[in-house]
Write a protein that holds these residues in place. Structure first.
Motif, PDB file in Angstrom:
ATOM      1  N   SER A  70       0.844  -1.192   0.000  1.00 44.43           N
ATOM      2  CA  SER A  70       0.000   0.000   0.000  1.00 44.43           C
ATOM      3  C   SER A  70       0.876   1.237   0.000  1.00 44.43           C
ATOM      4  O   SER A  70       2.088   1.165   0.210  1.00 44.43           O
ATOM      5  N   LEU A  71       0.247   2.381  -0.219  1.00 44.98           N
ATOM      6  CA  LEU A  71       0.895   3.684  -0.141  1.00 44.98           C
ATOM      7  C   LEU A  71       0.266   4.451   1.013  1.00 44.98           C
ATOM      8  O   LEU A  71      -0.824   4.087   1.485  1.00 44.98           O
ATOM      9  N   PRO A  72       0.912   5.499   1.510  1.00 47.69           N
ATOM     10  CA  PRO A  72       0.304   6.275   2.595  1.00 47.69           C
ATOM     11  C   PRO A  72      -1.134   6.659   2.253  1.00 47.69           C
ATOM     12  O   PRO A  72      -1.410   7.188   1.171  1.00 47.69           O
ATOM     13  N   VAL A  73      -2.064   6.379   3.163  1.00 45.60           N
ATOM     14  CA  VAL A  73      -3.488   6.564   2.891  1.00 45.60           C
ATOM     15  C   VAL A  73      -3.819   8.019   2.579  1.00 45.60           C
ATOM     16  O   VAL A  73      -4.605   8.321   1.687  1.00 45.60           O
ATOM     17  N   ALA A  74      -3.195   8.930   3.296  1.00 45.48           N
ATOM     18  CA  ALA A  74      -3.433  10.349   3.056  1.00 45.48           C
ATOM     19  C   ALA A  74      -2.097  11.054   2.880  1.00 45.48           C
ATOM     20  O   ALA A  74      -1.129  10.754   3.577  1.00 45.48           O
ATOM     21  N   GLY A  75      -2.061  11.956   1.924  1.00 45.82           N
ATOM     22  CA  GLY A  75      -0.854  12.760   1.776  1.00 45.82           C
ATOM     23  C   GLY A  75      -0.174  12.643   0.432  1.00 45.82           C
ATOM     24  O   GLY A  75       0.685  13.455   0.104  1.00 45.82           O
ATOM     25  N   MET A  76      -0.508  11.637  -0.380  1.00 45.82           N
ATOM     26  CA  MET A  76       0.151  11.480  -1.675  1.00 45.82           C
ATOM     27  C   MET A  76      -0.048  12.713  -2.552  1.00 45.82           C
ATOM     28  O   MET A  76       0.826  13.071  -3.344  1.00 45.82           O
ATOM     29  N   ALA A  77      -1.165  13.389  -2.396  1.00 42.51           N
ATOM     30  CA  ALA A  77      -1.424  14.596  -3.186  1.00 42.51           C
ATOM     31  C   ALA A  77      -0.477  15.728  -2.829  1.00 42.51           C
ATOM     32  O   ALA A  77      -0.363  16.711  -3.569  1.00 42.51           O
ATOM     33  N   GLN A  78       0.231  15.578  -1.700  1.00 39.11           N
ATOM     34  CA  GLN A  78       1.202  16.605  -1.304  1.00 39.11           C
ATOM     35  C   GLN A  78       2.477  16.528  -2.148  1.00 39.11           C
ATOM     36  O   GLN A  78       3.300  17.449  -2.109  1.00 39.11           O
ATOM     37  N   LEU A  79       2.640  15.450  -2.887  1.00 37.79           N
ATOM     38  CA  LEU A  79       3.798  15.332  -3.782  1.00 37.79           C
ATOM     39  C   LEU A  79       3.491  16.124  -5.045  1.00 37.79           C
ATOM     40  O   LEU A  79       3.301  15.585  -6.132  1.00 37.79           O
ATOM     41  N   THR A  80       3.464  17.413  -4.891  1.00 36.22           N
ATOM     42  CA  THR A  80       2.951  18.301  -5.938  1.00 36.22           C
ATOM     43  C   THR A  80       3.875  18.431  -7.143  1.00 36.22           C
ATOM     44  O   THR A  80       3.444  18.934  -8.186  1.00 36.22           O
ATOM     45  N   SER A  81       5.125  18.010  -7.018  1.00 37.00           N
ATOM     46  CA  SER A  81       6.062  18.121  -8.140  1.00 37.00           C
ATOM     47  C   SER A  81       6.265  16.809  -8.869  1.00 37.00           C
ATOM     48  O   SER A  81       6.955  16.764  -9.892  1.00 37.00           O
ATOM     49  N   LEU A  82       5.680  15.739  -8.363  1.00 38.37           N
ATOM     50  CA  LEU A  82       5.933  14.404  -8.913  1.00 38.37           C
ATOM     51  C   LEU A  82       5.342  14.259 -10.319  1.00 38.37           C
ATOM     52  O   LEU A  82       4.136  14.391 -10.516  1.00 38.37           O
ATOM     53  N   THR A  83       6.216  13.969 -11.278  1.00 39.08           N
ATOM     54  CA  THR A  83       5.773  13.769 -12.665  1.00 39.08           C
ATOM     55  C   THR A  83       5.805  12.301 -13.064  1.00 39.08           C
ATOM     56  O   THR A  83       5.063  11.883 -13.946  1.00 39.08           O
ATOM     57  N   MET A  95      -3.026  14.529  -7.821  1.00 42.00           N
ATOM     58  CA  MET A  95      -1.614  14.926  -7.892  1.00 42.00           C
ATOM     59  C   MET A  95      -1.432  15.775  -9.152  1.00 42.00           C
ATOM     60  O   MET A  95      -1.542  15.262 -10.275  1.00 42.00           O
ATOM     61  N   PRO A  96      -1.143  17.066  -9.007  1.00 39.37           N
ATOM     62  CA  PRO A  96      -1.244  18.001 -10.131  1.00 39.37           C
ATOM     63  C   PRO A  96      -0.237  17.783 -11.254  1.00 39.37           C
ATOM     64  O   PRO A  96      -0.535  18.073 -12.412  1.00 39.37           O
ATOM     65  N   ALA A  97       0.962  17.285 -10.942  1.00 36.78           N
ATOM     66  CA  ALA A  97       2.011  17.188 -11.964  1.00 36.78           C
ATOM     67  C   ALA A  97       2.168  15.788 -12.537  1.00 36.78           C
ATOM     68  O   ALA A  97       2.870  15.600 -13.534  1.00 36.78           O
ATOM     69  N   LEU A  98       1.534  14.801 -11.933  1.00 34.28           N
ATOM     70  CA  LEU A  98       1.742  13.407 -12.332  1.00 34.28           C
ATOM     71  C   LEU A  98       1.253  13.155 -13.760  1.00 34.28           C
ATOM     72  O   LEU A  98       0.071  13.332 -14.072  1.00 34.28           O
ATOM     73  N   CYS A  99       2.172  12.735 -14.620  1.00 36.43           N
ATOM     74  CA  CYS A  99       1.802  12.429 -16.007  1.00 36.43           C
ATOM     75  C   CYS A  99       2.261  11.048 -16.441  1.00 36.43           C
ATOM     76  O   CYS A  99       1.854  10.567 -17.502  1.00 36.43           O
ATOM     77  N   GLU A 100       3.112  10.376 -15.649  1.00 33.22           N
ATOM     78  CA  GLU A 100       3.545   9.014 -15.966  1.00 33.22           C
ATOM     79  C   GLU A 100       3.378   8.140 -14.727  1.00 33.22           C
ATOM     80  O   GLU A 100       4.066   8.327 -13.728  1.00 33.22           O
ATOM     81  N   LEU A 101       2.455   7.194 -14.807  1.00 38.76           N
ATOM     82  CA  LEU A 101       2.158   6.306 -13.685  1.00 38.76           C
ATOM     83  C   LEU A 101       2.195   4.865 -14.185  1.00 38.76           C
ATOM     84  O   LEU A 101       1.445   4.487 -15.091  1.00 38.76           O
ATOM     85  N   PHE A 102       3.069   4.046 -13.577  1.00 42.43           N
ATOM     86  CA  PHE A 102       3.257   2.658 -14.012  1.00 42.43           C
ATOM     87  C   PHE A 102       2.819   1.728 -12.869  1.00 42.43           C
ATOM     88  O   PHE A 102       3.346   1.813 -11.756  1.00 42.43           O
TER      89      PHE A 102
END
Length: 265
Positions: free
Chosen positions: A211-224, A244-251
């Protein structure tokens, strides 16, 4: 081993003290003759360029002459046979004792593909380092105070034996690139991880994340880029990941994800 281990009671005084290193049992270690001339040339050039590259030299120890290049900015020692003890400070606790901590201007250090079975403790005193590569070693864990290396911008720990990250890992607030591929990290990431607001590229391929942290992933605002291939994440992702505002590549291949939030679509 193709090094020549010289001891006073067997082979007399070792030649060229500037190239001599000390082994884990106090042995005098001198590079094999075929490398000695090359190392001499490398050390001479490094004193002017402030960049030292000594990869593929079968080094068991760091030549003592290296510590004399006080203005060194880049040190590349990948593809050798160095262990963590090769970077232990000799001379007690004196601040002027030879070691990595004396390089106040060092910004890049590569120790990839050596024989590191632990994180070199001296690195916690090397707060000037911005780019650190410890990939392809055998490191099982990171020190609790790794966040002291607060200037780190790029950190490569892929292909080690990490099982978890320290709770204060999020203190590395300047990180923009983090590679943790091919470790044993799981079942999740520390909550502080979401404090890495400048992180742009995160690679976690082939770990044991469930799993990933339940809350807070959206705070990674620079993650592409986020690569979670070959983990055990599932059956869903945290809802806030869709924001997540900058995320454009998710695998996400080879995980256990069954459903995605409608916001992902």
């Amino acid at each position: 081993c193709k090094e020549r281990w010289l001891r006073d009671n067997k082979l007399g005084q070792p030649p060229g003290v500037t190239l001599v290193g000390t082994g884990v049992r106090g042995e005098i270690i001198v590079p094999e003759p075929r490398y000695r001339k090359a190392i001499e040339d490398i050390l001479f050039r490094a004193s002017e360029s402030r960049t030292l590259e000594m990869q593929w030299k079968e080094l068991h120890a760091v030549p003592s002459a290296v510590w004399e290049i006080k203005e060194l900015r880049e040190l590349r020692l990948q593809n050798n046979l160095l262990t963590a003890s090769a970077f232990a400070v000799h001379g007690g606790t004196r601040s002027d004792a030879p070691g990595l901590h004396t390089f106040s201007n060092l910004v890049l250090l590569s120790l990839s593909n050596n024989q590191l079975h632990e994180f070199p403790a001296i690195l916690l005193k090397c707060t000037s380092i911005e780019n650190l590569d410890l990939s392809n070693n055998f490191i099982p864990s990171l020190p609790k105070k790794v966040h002291r290396m607060y200037r780190l911008r790029s950190l490569n720990l892929s292909q080690n034996r990490l099982t978890h990250l320290p709770e204060k890992f999020g203190g590395l607030v300047e990180l923009t690139y983090l590679n943790l591929d091919i470790n044993h990290i799981g079942p999740t990431l520390p909550a502080s991880f979401c404090a890495l607001h400048k992180l742009e590229r995160l690679k976690l391929v082939k770990n044991r994340l469930q799993s990933l942290p339940v809350a807070g992933m959206a705070q990674l605002t620079s993650l592409t880029l986020l690569n979670l291939n070959s983990n055990r994440v599932g059956p869903s992702l945290p809802d806030d990941m869709s924001f997540m505002p900058a995320l454009c590549e998710l695998f996400l291949s080879h995980n256990r994800i069954k459903t995605l939030s409608p916001e992902f679509c």
